[in-house]
Scaffold this active site. Structure first.
Site, PDB file in Angstrom:
ATOM      1  CB  VAL A  91      10.434   5.953  -5.110  1.00 61.55           C
ATOM      2  CG1 VAL A  91      11.493   4.907  -4.921  1.00 61.55           C
ATOM      3  CG2 VAL A  91      10.018   6.898  -4.116  1.00 61.55           C
ATOM      4  CG  ASN A 142       3.945   9.214 -12.068  1.00 58.95           C
ATOM      5  OD1 ASN A 142       3.005   9.192 -12.785  1.00 58.95           O
ATOM      6  ND2 ASN A 142       3.605   9.042 -10.767  1.00 58.95           N
ATOM      7  CG  HIS A 198       1.459   5.149  -8.602  1.00 61.18           C
ATOM      8  ND1 HIS A 198       1.495   5.755  -7.555  1.00 61.18           N
ATOM      9  CD2 HIS A 198       2.323   5.483  -9.151  1.00 61.18           C
ATOM     10  CE1 HIS A 198       2.429   6.491  -7.380  1.00 61.18           C
ATOM     11  NE2 HIS A 198       3.142   6.424  -8.485  1.00 61.18           N
ATOM     12  NE  ARG A 222      -3.679  -2.079   2.434  1.00 62.65           N
ATOM     13  CZ  ARG A 222      -4.514  -2.392   1.722  1.00 62.65           C
ATOM     14  NH1 ARG A 222      -5.000  -1.879   0.682  1.00 62.65           N
ATOM     15  NH2 ARG A 222      -5.207  -3.658   1.837  1.00 62.65           N
ATOM     16  CG  ASP A 223       1.527   5.767  -2.286  1.00 65.13           C
ATOM     17  OD1 ASP A 223       2.163   5.536  -3.317  1.00 65.13           O
ATOM     18  OD2 ASP A 223       1.614   6.486  -1.294  1.00 65.13           O
ATOM     19  CB  ILE A 224       3.571   5.569   2.938  1.00 69.06           C
ATOM     20  CG1 ILE A 224       3.803   5.648   4.231  1.00 69.06           C
ATOM     21  CG2 ILE A 224       4.121   6.942   2.120  1.00 69.06           C
ATOM     22  CD1 ILE A 224       5.103   5.606   4.744  1.00 69.06           C
ATOM     23  CG  HIS A 254       6.812   3.188  -8.415  1.00 67.27           C
ATOM     24  ND1 HIS A 254       7.900   3.688  -8.584  1.00 67.27           N
ATOM     25  CD2 HIS A 254       5.884   4.066  -8.292  1.00 67.27           C
ATOM     26  CE1 HIS A 254       7.787   4.991  -8.281  1.00 67.27           C
ATOM     27  NE2 HIS A 254       6.745   5.466  -8.450  1.00 67.27           N
TER      28      HIS A 254
HETATM   29  P1  AMP Z   1       6.174   8.370  -7.559  1.00 67.32           P
HETATM   30  O1  AMP Z   1       5.824   9.888  -7.413  1.00 67.32           O
HETATM   31  O2  AMP Z   1       5.427   7.661  -8.863  1.00 67.32           O
HETATM   32  O3  AMP Z   1       7.493   7.945  -7.808  1.00 67.32           O
HETATM   33  O4  AMP Z   1       5.500   7.426  -6.497  1.00 67.32           O
HETATM   34  C1  AMP Z   1       6.146   7.060  -5.444  1.00 67.32           C
HETATM   35  C2  AMP Z   1       5.250   6.777  -4.447  1.00 67.32           C
HETATM   36  O5  AMP Z   1       5.994   6.346  -3.296  1.00 67.32           O
HETATM   37  C3  AMP Z   1       4.444   7.977  -3.672  1.00 67.32           C
HETATM   38  O6  AMP Z   1       3.017   7.828  -4.140  1.00 67.32           O
HETATM   39  C4  AMP Z   1       4.504   7.765  -2.195  1.00 67.32           C
HETATM   40  O7  AMP Z   1       3.623   8.197  -1.566  1.00 67.32           O
HETATM   41  C5  AMP Z   1       5.176   6.102  -2.316  1.00 67.32           C
HETATM   42  N1  AMP Z   1       5.934   5.891  -1.125  1.00 67.32           N
HETATM   43  C6  AMP Z   1       7.122   6.709  -0.676  1.00 67.32           C
HETATM   44  N2  AMP Z   1       7.826   6.040   0.277  1.00 67.32           N
HETATM   45  C7  AMP Z   1       6.687   4.756   0.830  1.00 67.32           C
HETATM   46  C8  AMP Z   1       6.833   3.951   1.674  1.00 67.32           C
HETATM   47  N3  AMP Z   1       7.740   3.737   2.682  1.00 67.32           N
HETATM   48  N4  AMP Z   1       5.839   3.113   1.618  1.00 67.32           N
HETATM   49  C9  AMP Z   1       4.926   3.150   0.685  1.00 67.32           C
HETATM   50  N5  AMP Z   1       4.852   4.181  -0.237  1.00 67.32           N
HETATM   51  C10 AMP Z   1       5.925   4.954  -0.116  1.00 67.32           C
END
Ligand code: AMP
Length: 114
Positions: free
Chosen positions: A96, A87, A102, A29-31, A100
């Site tokens: 990140v 993205n 979403h 799950r996204d944080i 990934h």
């Molecule tokens: P992006 O902006 O497409 O690189 O998405 C990165 C996603 O990672 C964002 O939606 C963040 O909320 C999510 N995120 C960052 N750190 C964590 C974590 N520790 N656990 C879960 N999701 C995370």
């Protein structure tokens, strides 16, 4: 590829709410969820961005998408609909640098995105 937060999640060095895993894919799950259902699907293989995928990764990216669609079906929101987003780099809003996908669902999503 440099080590990222998501590599640490794969190695269980930092906690995450993991909802699915198989030999190629991990999902958690996204944080900071942007919808009632917001799950990130990542390859175990360290690929930084969409730009770094090669021909050899065709099966891997397919598995990522199929894991997400299977999850949406299993959770019961596939019929209503959902969105899969990857993205890429700065203009794409990537923060990140471990590829990934979403999976967003559970509410009507606006279009176009910002
Ligand atoms: P992006 O902006 O497409 O690189 O998405 C990165 C996603 O990672 C964002 O939606 C963040 O909320 C999510 N995120 C960052 N750190 C964590 C974590 N520790 N656990 C879960 N999701 C995370």
């Amino acid at each position: 590829m440099s080590d990222t937060l998501f590599s640490k999640i794969i190695r269980r060095e930092i906690p995450a709410d993991i909802v699915y895993e198989d030999e190629d894919v991990l999902a958690f799950r996204d944080i900071n969820p942007q919808a009632p259902q917001h799950v990130l699907f990542i390859p175990r293989k360290p690929v930084a961005t969409l730009n770094d995928l090669g021909e050899d990764d065709a099966l891997l990216i397919g598995r990522l998408v199929l894991a997400a669609t299977a999850y949406a079906k299993a959770q019961g929101f596939a019929e209503n609909g959902y969105r899969c987003v990857i993205n890429c780099n700065g203009d794409g809003g990537q923060s990140v640098y471990h590829l990934h996908l979403h999976l967003l669902g559970g509410r009507r999503l606006a279009w176009p995105p910002g």
